[in-house]
Write a protein that holds these residues in place. Structure first.
Motif, mmCIF file in Angstrom:
data_model
loop_
_atom_site.group_PDB
_atom_site.id
_atom_site.type_symbol
_atom_site.label_atom_id
_atom_site.label_comp_id
_atom_site.label_asym_id
_atom_site.label_seq_id
_atom_site.Cartn_x
_atom_site.Cartn_y
_atom_site.Cartn_z
ATOM 1 N N ALA A 9 0.834 -1.202 0.000
ATOM 2 C CA ALA A 9 0.000 0.000 0.000
ATOM 3 C C ALA A 9 0.868 1.251 0.000
ATOM 4 O O ALA A 9 0.589 2.214 -0.725
ATOM 5 N N ARG A 10 1.912 1.252 0.801
ATOM 6 C CA ARG A 10 2.816 2.416 0.848
ATOM 7 C C ARG A 10 3.492 2.636 -0.495
ATOM 8 O O ARG A 10 3.645 3.770 -0.944
ATOM 9 N N ARG A 11 3.895 1.563 -1.153
ATOM 10 C CA ARG A 11 4.541 1.705 -2.456
ATOM 11 C C ARG A 11 3.545 2.227 -3.486
ATOM 12 O O ARG A 11 3.820 3.185 -4.198
ATOM 13 N N PHE A 12 2.369 1.591 -3.596
ATOM 14 C CA PHE A 12 1.407 1.957 -4.632
ATOM 15 C C PHE A 12 0.774 3.326 -4.368
ATOM 16 O O PHE A 12 0.846 4.229 -5.197
ATOM 17 N N PHE A 13 0.146 3.480 -3.213
ATOM 18 C CA PHE A 13 -0.582 4.715 -2.933
ATOM 19 C C PHE A 13 0.350 5.864 -2.543
ATOM 20 O O PHE A 13 0.101 7.008 -2.894
ATOM 21 N N GLY A 14 1.426 5.547 -1.834
ATOM 22 C CA GLY A 14 2.371 6.572 -1.410
ATOM 23 C C GLY A 14 3.360 6.945 -2.498
ATOM 24 O O GLY A 14 3.371 8.073 -2.986
ATOM 25 N N GLU A 15 4.189 5.991 -2.912
ATOM 26 C CA GLU A 15 5.256 6.281 -3.878
ATOM 27 C C GLU A 15 4.721 6.520 -5.285
ATOM 28 O O GLU A 15 5.095 7.509 -5.928
ATOM 29 N N LEU A 16 3.875 5.621 -5.796
ATOM 30 C CA LEU A 16 3.437 5.745 -7.185
ATOM 31 C C LEU A 16 2.337 6.788 -7.379
ATOM 32 O O LEU A 16 2.416 7.607 -8.289
ATOM 33 N N LEU A 17 1.304 6.768 -6.540
ATOM 34 C CA LEU A 17 0.237 7.767 -6.684
ATOM 35 C C LEU A 17 0.580 9.089 -6.020
ATOM 36 O O LEU A 17 -0.051 10.098 -6.294
ATOM 37 N N GLY A 18 1.569 9.095 -5.130
ATOM 38 C CA GLY A 18 2.013 10.339 -4.512
ATOM 39 C C GLY A 18 1.164 10.830 -3.355
ATOM 40 O O GLY A 18 1.180 12.007 -3.031
ATOM 41 N N LEU A 19 0.433 9.922 -2.688
ATOM 42 C CA LEU A 19 -0.390 10.318 -1.550
ATOM 43 C C LEU A 19 0.455 10.357 -0.281
ATOM 44 O O LEU A 19 1.376 9.559 -0.105
ATOM 45 N N GLU A 20 0.102 11.268 0.597
ATOM 46 C CA GLU A 20 0.800 11.420 1.880
ATOM 47 C C GLU A 20 0.222 10.443 2.897
ATOM 48 O O GLU A 20 -0.994 10.430 3.144
ATOM 49 N N GLU A 21 1.078 9.632 3.507
ATOM 50 C CA GLU A 21 0.619 8.733 4.562
ATOM 51 C C GLU A 21 0.336 9.545 5.813
ATOM 52 O O GLU A 21 1.082 10.469 6.151
ATOM 53 N N ILE A 22 -0.748 9.208 6.483
ATOM 54 C CA ILE A 22 -1.097 9.855 7.751
ATOM 55 C C ILE A 22 -1.212 8.768 8.828
ATOM 56 O O ILE A 22 -1.557 7.627 8.522
ATOM 57 N N PRO A 23 -0.908 9.101 10.065
ATOM 58 C CA PRO A 23 -0.945 8.072 11.115
ATOM 59 C C PRO A 23 -2.371 7.654 11.460
ATOM 60 O O PRO A 23 -3.283 8.476 11.493
ATOM 61 N N LYS A 24 -2.523 6.358 11.693
ATOM 62 C CA LYS A 24 -3.799 5.846 12.187
ATOM 63 C C LYS A 24 -3.880 6.139 13.674
ATOM 64 O O LYS A 24 -2.846 6.139 14.361
#
Length: 118
Positions: free
Chosen positions: A19-34
């Protein structure tokens, strides 16, 4: 009803790194803490503009082939190229006149639509 607060997509157990690779790295979304009380459930959250995307673990996961979120993307051409370079199959669609869009699958086979904001 005021607005959409977040969208949750299902994923299999152990999905976090993909998920971090696809949504974070490839789509460029910022991860936020749960929030701490629910971190043990697995999954990962991202910011999408003023909203959130939650990737949640579903024990008997099955990919969504028709139901999907659609993301409005700036830098659409660059995003397409980044996805292709990352090994993601991109399917362009011209079914709606005047709308540049494509479909991709997340790492677990669920459908994602990307629409050009330009």
């Amino acid at each position: 009803m005021l607005a959409i607060d977040h969208i949750q997509l299902a994923a299999p157990a152990g999905c976090e790194e993909a998920a971090r690779r696809f949504f974070g790295e490839l789509l460029g979304l910022e991860e936020i803490p749960k929030p701490e009380p629910i971190r043990g459930r697995g999954g990962v959250w991202f910011r999408v503009g003023a909203h959130e995307l939650h990737i949640g673990v579903e024990p008997d996961f099955s990919p969504a082939r028709k139901a999907h979120p659609a993301f409005l993307a700036d830098g659409y051409d660059e995003l397409r190229l980044r996805l292709l370079a990352g090994g993601v199959e991109v399917t362009d669609d011209d079914a709606i006149p005047g709308v540049r869009r494509c479909f991709v699958a997340d790492p677990w086979g669920s459908r994602i639509e990307l629409i050009s904001a330009e």
